[in-house]
Design a protein around this motif. Sequence first.
Motif, PDB file in Angstrom:
ATOM      1  N   ASN A  48     -44.493 -11.855  30.688  1.00  0.00           N
ATOM      2  CA  ASN A  48     -45.297 -12.625  29.734  1.00  0.00           C
ATOM      3  C   ASN A  48     -46.657 -13.048  30.288  1.00  0.00           C
ATOM      4  O   ASN A  48     -46.825 -13.215  31.491  1.00  0.00           O
ATOM      5  CB  ASN A  48     -44.531 -13.884  29.295  1.00  0.00           C
ATOM      6  N   ARG A  53     -53.570 -11.334  29.520  1.00  0.00           N
ATOM      7  CA  ARG A  53     -53.435 -10.358  28.448  1.00  0.00           C
ATOM      8  C   ARG A  53     -54.595 -10.456  27.450  1.00  0.00           C
ATOM      9  O   ARG A  53     -55.217  -9.467  27.095  1.00  0.00           O
ATOM     10  CB  ARG A  53     -52.105 -10.581  27.727  1.00  0.00           C
ATOM     11  N   THR A  71     -46.031  -4.536  24.507  1.00  0.00           N
ATOM     12  CA  THR A  71     -45.258  -5.684  24.986  1.00  0.00           C
ATOM     13  C   THR A  71     -43.832  -5.218  25.197  1.00  0.00           C
ATOM     14  O   THR A  71     -43.214  -4.674  24.277  1.00  0.00           O
ATOM     15  CB  THR A  71     -45.300  -6.824  23.937  1.00  0.00           C
TER      16      THR A  71
END
Length: 294
Positions: A48, A53, A71
């Motif tokens: 994550n 990102r 993802t």
Amino acid sequence: ERSLLGIKELDRTEILQLLNRTAYWDNQSVKLNPVLKSHFVANMFFENSTRTRFSFEMAEKRLGVQVLNFTAAASSVEKGESIYDTVRTLESMGIDAGVVRLKPAGVLQQLSEKVSIPLVNAGDGNNEHPTQALLDMYTMTKNFGELKGLKVSIIGDIMHSRVARSNLWGLTKMGAKVQFCAPDSMKAPELAQYAPYVTMEEALKADVVMMLRVQLERHATGILQSAEEYRKQYGLTEERAAKLDKNTIIMHPAPVNRNVEIDDAVVESSQSRIFPQMANGVPVRMAVMERALL
Ligand code: CP
């Protein structure tokens, strides 16, 4: 076309080139400069992320890159497909570069030897987070003019920190002095040969006080004392922050555990550079993607 797997592999000149190019992009008032518009990049996050990102995506889009976002949780990784097969799959579809975040350390190096596209490390285990160190070094340069001679204290969960490692390699190459401060359970003994461990009192006497997130998700149960005890011994509390030299800057890669390693009020205090660090992540990643693709 060049991969960026870690700061360890860069020399001083390459770091300076990236920081200079970051400054160039930072000073552009026009948001969209589509110099990479014919390039396709996949952002492959197997762990994550919010800052890394989205700032890669922002940087890529500002350069006109055609962005594919991957993802793990919404992919065939959930069916057991390996990281290698995932990257090879996207490579076979024609991407020109991959930005990769991984949980295990060491896998990225093997991956880069097996694929022909450049890979950019967006954080691999506790090994390296090169673009974070570049944005940290850029933030320090912007504040102090140069890195040479700066004293930088990195405080907290050194053991699990790829940010501490990438900053250590980068800052020492650039002539800054790095020191660590951590409870015994969070020390990385193998790094003691490169930077001394000092007391909290000593650590606060520095140009840069970089607090690290206590990485609760990576700790075996029992390693962490209570959050309140940690704050008392190693937290940048309001009381401690008030005693810092007025020119000292406070940094943290974020996400922040407010009131554990840093007090709520300190996060957005005048000496804090935590949100500017996030802003600087975009031009840094523009410079890195340009290096990867041109
Ligand atoms: N600093 C950092 O890497 O944050 P993310 O995990 O949200 O990307």
